[in-house]
Design an enzyme around this catalytic site. Structure first.
Site, PDB file in Angstrom:
ATOM      1  N   ASP A  27       2.058  -4.131  -9.321  1.00 48.37           N
ATOM      2  CA  ASP A  27       1.845  -5.472  -9.879  1.00 48.37           C
ATOM      3  C   ASP A  27       2.285  -5.521 -11.341  1.00 48.37           C
ATOM      4  O   ASP A  27       2.916  -6.486 -11.787  1.00 48.37           O
ATOM      5  CB  ASP A  27       0.360  -5.870  -9.793  1.00 48.37           C
TER       6      ASP A  27
ATOM      7  N   LEU B 239      -2.163 -12.782  -5.880  1.00 44.50           N
ATOM      8  CA  LEU B 239      -0.880 -13.009  -6.568  1.00 44.50           C
ATOM      9  C   LEU B 239      -0.858 -12.330  -7.943  1.00 44.50           C
ATOM     10  O   LEU B 239      -0.045 -12.642  -8.794  1.00 44.50           O
ATOM     11  CB  LEU B 239      -0.611 -14.515  -6.679  1.00 44.50           C
ATOM     12  N   SER B 240      -1.796 -11.400  -8.145  1.00 43.12           N
ATOM     13  CA  SER B 240      -1.807 -10.552  -9.344  1.00 43.12           C
ATOM     14  C   SER B 240      -2.082 -11.308 -10.634  1.00 43.12           C
ATOM     15  O   SER B 240      -1.413 -11.100 -11.647  1.00 43.12           O
ATOM     16  CB  SER B 240      -0.499  -9.779  -9.487  1.00 43.12           C
TER      17      SER B 240
ATOM     18  N   GLY C 253      -7.751 -14.778  -7.341  1.00 41.47           N
ATOM     19  CA  GLY C 253      -8.313 -14.455  -6.022  1.00 41.47           C
ATOM     20  C   GLY C 253      -7.374 -14.760  -4.872  1.00 41.47           C
ATOM     21  O   GLY C 253      -7.790 -14.808  -3.721  1.00 41.47           O
ATOM     22  N   ALA C 254      -6.084 -14.976  -5.168  1.00 41.30           N
ATOM     23  CA  ALA C 254      -5.132 -15.336  -4.113  1.00 41.30           C
ATOM     24  C   ALA C 254      -4.194 -14.186  -3.775  1.00 41.30           C
ATOM     25  O   ALA C 254      -3.258 -14.345  -3.005  1.00 41.30           O
ATOM     26  CB  ALA C 254      -4.319 -16.555  -4.549  1.00 41.30           C
TER      27      ALA C 254
ATOM     28  N   HIS D 280       0.834  -1.212   0.000  1.00 36.15           N
ATOM     29  CA  HIS D 280       0.000   0.000   0.000  1.00 36.15           C
ATOM     30  C   HIS D 280       0.868   1.261   0.000  1.00 36.15           C
ATOM     31  O   HIS D 280       0.481   2.294   0.533  1.00 36.15           O
ATOM     32  CB  HIS D 280      -0.996  -0.007   1.171  1.00 36.15           C
ATOM     33  N   THR D 281       2.041   1.140  -0.567  1.00 35.69           N
ATOM     34  CA  THR D 281       2.915   2.304  -0.731  1.00 35.69           C
ATOM     35  C   THR D 281       2.901   2.794  -2.178  1.00 35.69           C
ATOM     36  O   THR D 281       3.216   3.946  -2.435  1.00 35.69           O
ATOM     37  CB  THR D 281       4.370   1.946  -0.361  1.00 35.69           C
ATOM     38  N   ASP D 282       2.530   1.914  -3.130  1.00 29.17           N
ATOM     39  CA  ASP D 282       2.701   2.292  -4.549  1.00 29.17           C
ATOM     40  C   ASP D 282       1.835   3.485  -4.940  1.00 29.17           C
ATOM     41  O   ASP D 282       2.299   4.407  -5.600  1.00 29.17           O
ATOM     42  CB  ASP D 282       2.530   1.095  -5.505  1.00 29.17           C
TER      43      ASP D 282
ATOM     44  N   GLU E 129      -6.713  -1.672 -16.231  1.00 30.13           N
ATOM     45  CA  GLU E 129      -7.350  -2.091 -14.971  1.00 30.13           C
ATOM     46  C   GLU E 129      -8.217  -0.963 -14.410  1.00 30.13           C
ATOM     47  O   GLU E 129      -9.333  -1.195 -13.953  1.00 30.13           O
ATOM     48  CB  GLU E 129      -6.276  -2.520 -13.969  1.00 30.13           C
TER      49      GLU E 129
HETATM   50  C1  GLA Z   1      -2.899  -4.501  -5.029  1.00 29.46           C
HETATM   51  C2  GLA Z   1      -2.728  -3.366  -6.046  1.00 29.46           C
HETATM   52  C3  GLA Z   1      -1.301  -2.827  -5.990  1.00 29.46           C
HETATM   53  C4  GLA Z   1      -0.894  -2.455  -4.568  1.00 29.46           C
HETATM   54  C5  GLA Z   1      -1.209  -3.600  -3.594  1.00 29.46           C
HETATM   55  C6  GLA Z   1      -0.981  -3.204  -2.157  1.00 29.46           C
HETATM   56  O1  GLA Z   1      -2.100  -5.585  -5.384  1.00 29.46           O
HETATM   57  O2  GLA Z   1      -3.006  -3.827  -7.344  1.00 29.46           O
HETATM   58  O3  GLA Z   1      -1.190  -1.715  -6.844  1.00 29.46           O
HETATM   59  O4  GLA Z   1      -1.515  -1.265  -4.160  1.00 29.46           O
HETATM   60  O5  GLA Z   1      -2.557  -4.044  -3.735  1.00 29.46           O
HETATM   61  O6  GLA Z   1       0.366  -2.970  -1.926  1.00 29.46           O
END
Ligand code: GLA
Length: 380
Positions: A167, A120-121, A117-118, A29-31, A155
């Site tokens: 991600d 893992l992007s 849904g895990a 949650h820094t991006d 997205e």
């Molecule tokens: C999700 C978002 C990312 C990032 C993370 C938290 O994966 O897609 O951009 O904000 O949450 O770090």
């Protein structure tokens, strides 16, 4: 991939491209606060077999879908015109065209080993696989960060998730045996050696198989909270707050925003320290930072849940060097840094704790730092 493509479309693909899922080591949650993070690509990836078309049609099929081929005319693509998984690839093609790139239609066949849904992007892997395929097919030659921005735009516009850039950058710009130190303001990035096996270590990914529905709305609310805090503090983004400024800043903020700011500022600091450890070849030193990051996400940011806390607590009690939830939170996966010889017992302890608590058994994968997105083979 080629054989499935031939069966579907009656001809060979021009190539097959792949883009990986990711875990984030630290910097959560820094991006979207213009801060820092340290993700790495997983071996699990999304593959796209593709061939250009000259009639302006985009045809899409997924091995994980309902068996149907979806047909979308490029000319009619706009946010809201696609549903389900098709939003991600369609969104990427739309974003490329919107940015003025001369792209046409294509036949796409998609297959993926990234669990959905895990946390893992899987969506970034899908977007980035299509972005690199289009970049090659249409000879765009876009640099990695621009491909990542295109995927992020898809997205935002097509899936309605106001995600940051981590991600997509992890999926496009990672390389084997490294983690990606990323400055989310400038997109400057550096690959830091992260061997694991040579140090007798393993990084486990424990998928809790929990996905809380509040995920997307809560994510947008947290992002909005951080932006409000930055405005109140008179800084462009929370990234601009130094640890030394934290005390006075927190004192002046409303009670709901202060813990968010504390998390972001301390988390950016943890990224810097994690990179220092890796550069000093002290991978074990990462452990306590992971566990501290989890506590911050749980207590200050409020994105943990009972299942992710149970994995972290059980793994650490069973001898893990450190553990934390990874990704947005609200369920999803936990990473566990363990010594090779202890990894199996730690995974067993977590599975047993889930059983005792009456949770579904978790899935345990191994995170091996892997290559970023690119072309796999030449088609005929
Ligand atoms: C999700 C978002 C990312 C990032 C993370 C938290 O994966 O897609 O951009 O904000 O949450 O770090």
């Amino acid at each position: 991939m080629e054989a499935a493509f031939r069966r579907l479309y009656g001809t060979a693909p021009e190539g097959v491209w792949s883009a990986p899922g990711r875990v984030n080591l630290i910097g959560e949650h820094t991006d979207y606060n213009d801060g820092f993070c340290l993700p790495m690509a997983l071996p699990q990836a999304t593959l796209v077999a593709a061939r250009r078309r000259t009639d302006g049609l985009l045809r899409l099929h997924s091995a994980q879908g309902d068996g149907k081929v979806t047909e979308l005319p490029l000319a009619g693509l706009a946010p809201g015109t696609a549903t389900g998984w098709v939003r991600y690839p369609a969104g990427v093609v739309w974003a490329l065209a919107e940015a003025g790139h001369d792209v046409g239609g294509a036949d796409l066949h998609i297959d993926s080993t990234v669990p959905t849904g895990a946390g893992l992007s899987s969506s970034a892997a899908l977007e980035c696989a299509v972005a690199v395929a289009y970049d090659d097919l249409y000879g765009l030659g876009l640099p990695g960060p621009e491909l990542a921005r295109t995927a992020q735009r898809a997205e935002h516009a097509f899936a309605g998730v106001p995600c940051g850039i981590m991600d997509q950058m992890a999926s496009v710009c990672s390389a084997e045996a490294t983690a990606l130190h990323l400055d989310c303001r400038t997109l400057a990035h550096r690959r830091i050696p992260f061997g694991l096996a040579a140090d007798g270590l393993r990084l486990l990914v424990v998928d809790t198989r929990v996905k809380h529905d509040l995920g997307d709305g809560a994510y947008a609310a947290l992002r909005a909270g951080c932006e409000r805090a930055a405005t109140l503090l008179g800084v462009p983004a929370l990234r601009d707050l130094a640890p030394a400024d934290l005390g006075p800043a927190l004192a002046g903020l409303p009670a709901d925003l202060a813990p968010l700011v504390r998390h972001v500022v301390t988390e950016n600091e943890r990224v810097t320290r994690a990179v220092d450890h890796l550069e000093a070849e002290d991978t074990e030193g990462l452990g306590p930072l992971l566990t501290a990051g989890h506590a911050s996400l749980r207590d200050d940011y409020g994105v943990s849940c009972a299942e992710t806390d149970l994995v972290v607590d059980t793994a650490v009690a069973a001898g893990a060097l450190g553990a934390r939830m990874t990704g947005a939170g609200f369920g999803g996966s936990v990473i566990v840094l363990a010594r090779d010889r202890e990894a199996r017992a730690i995974a067993g302890a977590v599975t047993e704790a889930f059983h005792r608590a009456g949770h579904h058994p978790p899935a345990v994968l191994e995170a091996v730092p892997s290559r970023g997105a690119g072309r796999l083979t030449m088609g005929g």
